[in-house]
Design a protein around this motif. Structure first.
Motif, PDB file in Angstrom:
ATOM      1  N   LYS A 148     -19.385  57.505  -1.208  1.00 23.70           N
ATOM      2  CA  LYS A 148     -18.132  57.700  -0.379  1.00 23.70           C
ATOM      3  C   LYS A 148     -16.913  57.829  -1.398  1.00 23.70           C
ATOM      4  O   LYS A 148     -15.946  58.694  -0.989  1.00 23.70           O
ATOM      5  N   MET A 149     -16.801  57.294  -2.516  1.00 28.87           N
ATOM      6  CA  MET A 149     -15.892  57.651  -3.523  1.00 28.87           C
ATOM      7  C   MET A 149     -15.916  59.132  -3.819  1.00 28.87           C
ATOM      8  O   MET A 149     -14.643  59.460  -3.903  1.00 28.87           O
ATOM      9  N   ILE A 150     -16.745  59.683  -4.274  1.00 28.84           N
ATOM     10  CA  ILE A 150     -16.989  61.009  -4.611  1.00 28.84           C
ATOM     11  C   ILE A 150     -16.319  61.966  -3.391  1.00 28.84           C
ATOM     12  O   ILE A 150     -15.484  62.785  -3.497  1.00 28.84           O
ATOM     13  N   SER A 151     -16.949  61.744  -2.000  1.00 25.07           N
ATOM     14  CA  SER A 151     -16.293  62.514  -0.899  1.00 25.07           C
ATOM     15  C   SER A 151     -14.680  62.002  -0.880  1.00 25.07           C
ATOM     16  O   SER A 151     -13.889  63.098  -0.512  1.00 25.07           O
ATOM     17  N   ASP A 152     -14.558  60.692  -0.749  1.00 25.13           N
ATOM     18  CA  ASP A 152     -12.958  60.384  -0.580  1.00 25.13           C
ATOM     19  C   ASP A 152     -12.150  61.173  -1.868  1.00 25.13           C
ATOM     20  O   ASP A 152     -10.668  61.285  -1.333  1.00 25.13           O
ATOM     21  N   LEU A 153     -12.666  61.601  -3.125  1.00 25.04           N
ATOM     22  CA  LEU A 153     -11.794  62.551  -3.923  1.00 25.04           C
ATOM     23  C   LEU A 153     -11.266  63.727  -3.305  1.00 25.04           C
ATOM     24  O   LEU A 153     -10.535  64.262  -4.014  1.00 25.04           O
ATOM     25  N   LEU A 154     -11.934  64.206  -2.303  1.00 26.45           N
ATOM     26  CA  LEU A 154     -11.549  65.575  -1.805  1.00 26.45           C
ATOM     27  C   LEU A 154     -10.880  65.603  -0.624  1.00 26.45           C
ATOM     28  O   LEU A 154     -10.309  66.605   0.167  1.00 26.45           O
ATOM     29  N   VAL A 155     -10.259  64.264   0.180  1.00 30.09           N
ATOM     30  CA  VAL A 155      -9.521  64.039   1.220  1.00 30.09           C
ATOM     31  C   VAL A 155      -8.294  63.508   0.587  1.00 30.09           C
ATOM     32  O   VAL A 155      -8.098  62.557   0.084  1.00 30.09           O
ATOM     33  N   GLU A 156      -7.398  63.594   1.520  1.00 30.75           N
ATOM     34  CA  GLU A 156      -5.919  63.256   1.371  1.00 30.75           C
ATOM     35  C   GLU A 156      -5.847  61.567   1.836  1.00 30.75           C
ATOM     36  O   GLU A 156      -5.571  60.811   1.146  1.00 30.75           O
ATOM     37  N   ARG A 157      -6.312  61.175   3.021  1.00 32.69           N
ATOM     38  CA  ARG A 157      -6.350  59.829   3.528  1.00 32.69           C
ATOM     39  C   ARG A 157      -7.866  59.331   3.445  1.00 32.69           C
ATOM     40  O   ARG A 157      -8.526  59.949   4.192  1.00 32.69           O
ATOM     41  N   LYS A 158      -7.868  58.147   2.558  1.00 31.20           N
ATOM     42  CA  LYS A 158      -9.145  57.699   2.293  1.00 31.20           C
ATOM     43  C   LYS A 158      -9.369  56.570   3.219  1.00 31.20           C
ATOM     44  O   LYS A 158      -8.704  55.577   2.800  1.00 31.20           O
ATOM     45  N   THR A 159     -10.040  56.611   4.343  1.00 27.00           N
ATOM     46  CA  THR A 159     -10.101  55.449   5.442  1.00 27.00           C
ATOM     47  C   THR A 159     -11.486  54.739   5.226  1.00 27.00           C
ATOM     48  O   THR A 159     -12.533  55.515   5.140  1.00 27.00           O
ATOM     49  N   ILE A 160     -11.746  53.552   5.658  1.00 26.94           N
ATOM     50  CA  ILE A 160     -13.067  52.922   5.798  1.00 26.94           C
ATOM     51  C   ILE A 160     -13.045  52.054   7.137  1.00 26.94           C
ATOM     52  O   ILE A 160     -11.952  51.205   7.089  1.00 26.94           O
ATOM     53  N   SER A 161     -13.788  52.186   7.985  1.00 29.92           N
ATOM     54  CA  SER A 161     -13.923  51.176   9.018  1.00 29.92           C
ATOM     55  C   SER A 161     -14.092  49.707   8.743  1.00 29.92           C
ATOM     56  O   SER A 161     -14.584  49.508   7.829  1.00 29.92           O
ATOM     57  N   PHE A 162     -13.538  48.877   9.664  1.00 28.67           N
ATOM     58  CA  PHE A 162     -13.968  47.619   9.240  1.00 28.67           C
ATOM     59  C   PHE A 162     -15.043  47.133   9.211  1.00 28.67           C
ATOM     60  O   PHE A 162     -15.485  46.209   8.334  1.00 28.67           O
ATOM     61  N   GLU A 163     -15.958  47.618   9.819  1.00 35.56           N
ATOM     62  CA  GLU A 163     -17.249  47.168   9.978  1.00 35.56           C
ATOM     63  C   GLU A 163     -18.104  47.803   8.638  1.00 35.56           C
ATOM     64  O   GLU A 163     -18.939  47.303   8.044  1.00 35.56           O
ATOM     65  N   ALA A 164     -17.841  49.060   8.317  1.00 40.98           N
ATOM     66  CA  ALA A 164     -18.325  49.849   7.130  1.00 40.98           C
ATOM     67  C   ALA A 164     -17.650  49.159   5.569  1.00 40.98           C
ATOM     68  O   ALA A 164     -18.371  48.792   4.768  1.00 40.98           O
ATOM     69  N   CYS A 165     -16.488  48.512   6.013  1.00 42.73           N
ATOM     70  CA  CYS A 165     -15.984  47.623   4.850  1.00 42.73           C
ATOM     71  C   CYS A 165     -16.761  46.289   4.275  1.00 42.73           C
ATOM     72  O   CYS A 165     -17.160  46.025   3.357  1.00 42.73           O
ATOM     73  N   LEU A 166     -16.852  45.492   5.831  1.00 43.25           N
ATOM     74  CA  LEU A 166     -17.912  44.549   5.670  1.00 43.25           C
ATOM     75  C   LEU A 166     -19.212  44.926   5.077  1.00 43.25           C
ATOM     76  O   LEU A 166     -19.836  44.112   4.174  1.00 43.25           O
ATOM     77  N   THR A 167     -19.660  46.091   5.492  1.00 35.58           N
ATOM     78  CA  THR A 167     -21.357  46.379   4.950  1.00 35.58           C
ATOM     79  C   THR A 167     -20.945  46.547   3.212  1.00 35.58           C
ATOM     80  O   THR A 167     -21.931  46.239   2.833  1.00 35.58           O
TER      81      THR A 167
END
Length: 324
Positions: A80-99
């Motif tokens: 996810k960190m690698i894919s986020d480096l290519l996008v402007e807004r780096k978001t993660i859902s509440f459930e994915a965050c807990l995961t």
């Protein structure tokens, strides 16, 4: 009843490692290569240990399991960190965050305890060599692998228990590249001072107790080796050096992050990158470069696959000629 008045946060914004686009592109390339190296290096160790009968011993069985945990440690956030480096807004859902929170504490807790299991294996091998195969039987080896997962699960469940019912109603920016528990709890709409202390205490107890067990184990082992002949000292030194190096590399960042909670965010980010990316890549390098048996088995495996490749090439050329 009070929590019902809060508008629930449905996602978090990860601020990542840098806001500079040029730096992000550079990091994308570096971390992609490192993640690929982690997967290849650790899978190679697992493949070598499982395919080479000479390595079907307790030490290598535990090493293969460490490699599997290293893959898990690297994989819970790095893709996810690698894919986020290519996008402007780096978001993660509440459930994915807990995961992510669940995974990081499960795998990190498991890795701490499997290093203790490996220390116990070396203790029995060096301090009680005549009883080694009797003590380190199949059942004991399975227990030494299952215990880390059980401890990791208990640890991560207790960590999530502090967080899952916290009300999140406003701020949702996490100053990291993954959902780091201490940073997430600070975003809650209530005073989290006590919760933060409990989280640090929980992680600190597991980290320090595992580290102390390792220090005691390796101290006893080194004293035993020192009192023996020079030939046994030389034989055990390379294995012990590899084990102790891996322990120091893993526990150094963990102790700093969780036992010293007042460090700056930039320091936390660097250390988080270290234990999620650099430790999993250094482990296979350390264990293979200093281990003659592993290097021999890997070259044997390489030779076997090269022969298979040559045979398949011959078969393909024969089939091609027949079709012509």
């Amino acid at each position: 009843l009070l929590t019902m008045n809060y508008s629930r946060v449905t996602e978090f914004v990860l601020l990542g490692l840098s806001s500079s686009k040029e730096v992000q592109r550079f990091l994308f390339l570096i971390f992609s290569l490192l993640y690929l190296a982690i997967l290849l290096g650790n899978f190679l160790i697992i493949l070598t240990v499982t395919s080479e009968p000479r390595l079907h011993t307790p030490m290598y069985f535990l090493l293969a399991n460490l490699s599997f945990i290293d893959i898990c440690v690297a994989s819970f956030a790095t893709p996810k960190m690698i894919s986020d480096l290519l996008v402007e807004r780096k978001t993660i859902s509440f459930e994915a965050c807990l995961t992510q929170i669940f995974c990081v504490h499960l795998f990190a807790g498991g890795e701490m305890v499997i290093l203790v299991s490996m220390a116990y294996d070396r203790y029995v091998a060096i301090c009680k060599p005549l009883h080694y195969m009797t003590i380190m039987n199949r059942r004991v080896c399975i227990i030494l692998v299952l215990v880390p997962w059980c401890v990791g699960f208990i640890h991560t469940t207790s960590q999530l228990a502090f967080t899952v019912n916290l009300p999140f109603c406003g701020p949702n920016q996490v100053d990291s590249f993954f959902c780091d528990l201490p940073l997430v709890t600070k975003l809650a709409c209530v005073d989290t001072y006590v919760v933060s202390l409990l989280i640090v205490a929980d992680s600190g107890v597991l980290t320090l107790s595992s580290f102390l067990l390792l220090v005691v184990s390796y101290t006893v082992i080194l004293i035993t080796v020192r009192n023996r002949s020079s030939s046994s000292l030389a034989k055990a030194r390379s294995t012990l050096t590899a084990h102790i190096t891996v322990v120091m590399l893993f526990f150094g960042p963990c102790i700093f992050i969780y036992v010293w909670p007042f460090s700056g965010y930039s320091t936390d980010k660097i250390l988080a990158v270290f234990y999620t990316i650099f430790t999993p890549i250094l482990n296979p390098a350390i264990y293979t470069l200093r281990n003659k048996e592993m290097k021999s088995a890997m070259s044997k495996l390489k030779g076997r696959y090269l022969k298979l490749g040559q045979v398949s090439a011959v078969i393909r050329s024969v089939l091609f000629l027949e079709t012509k």
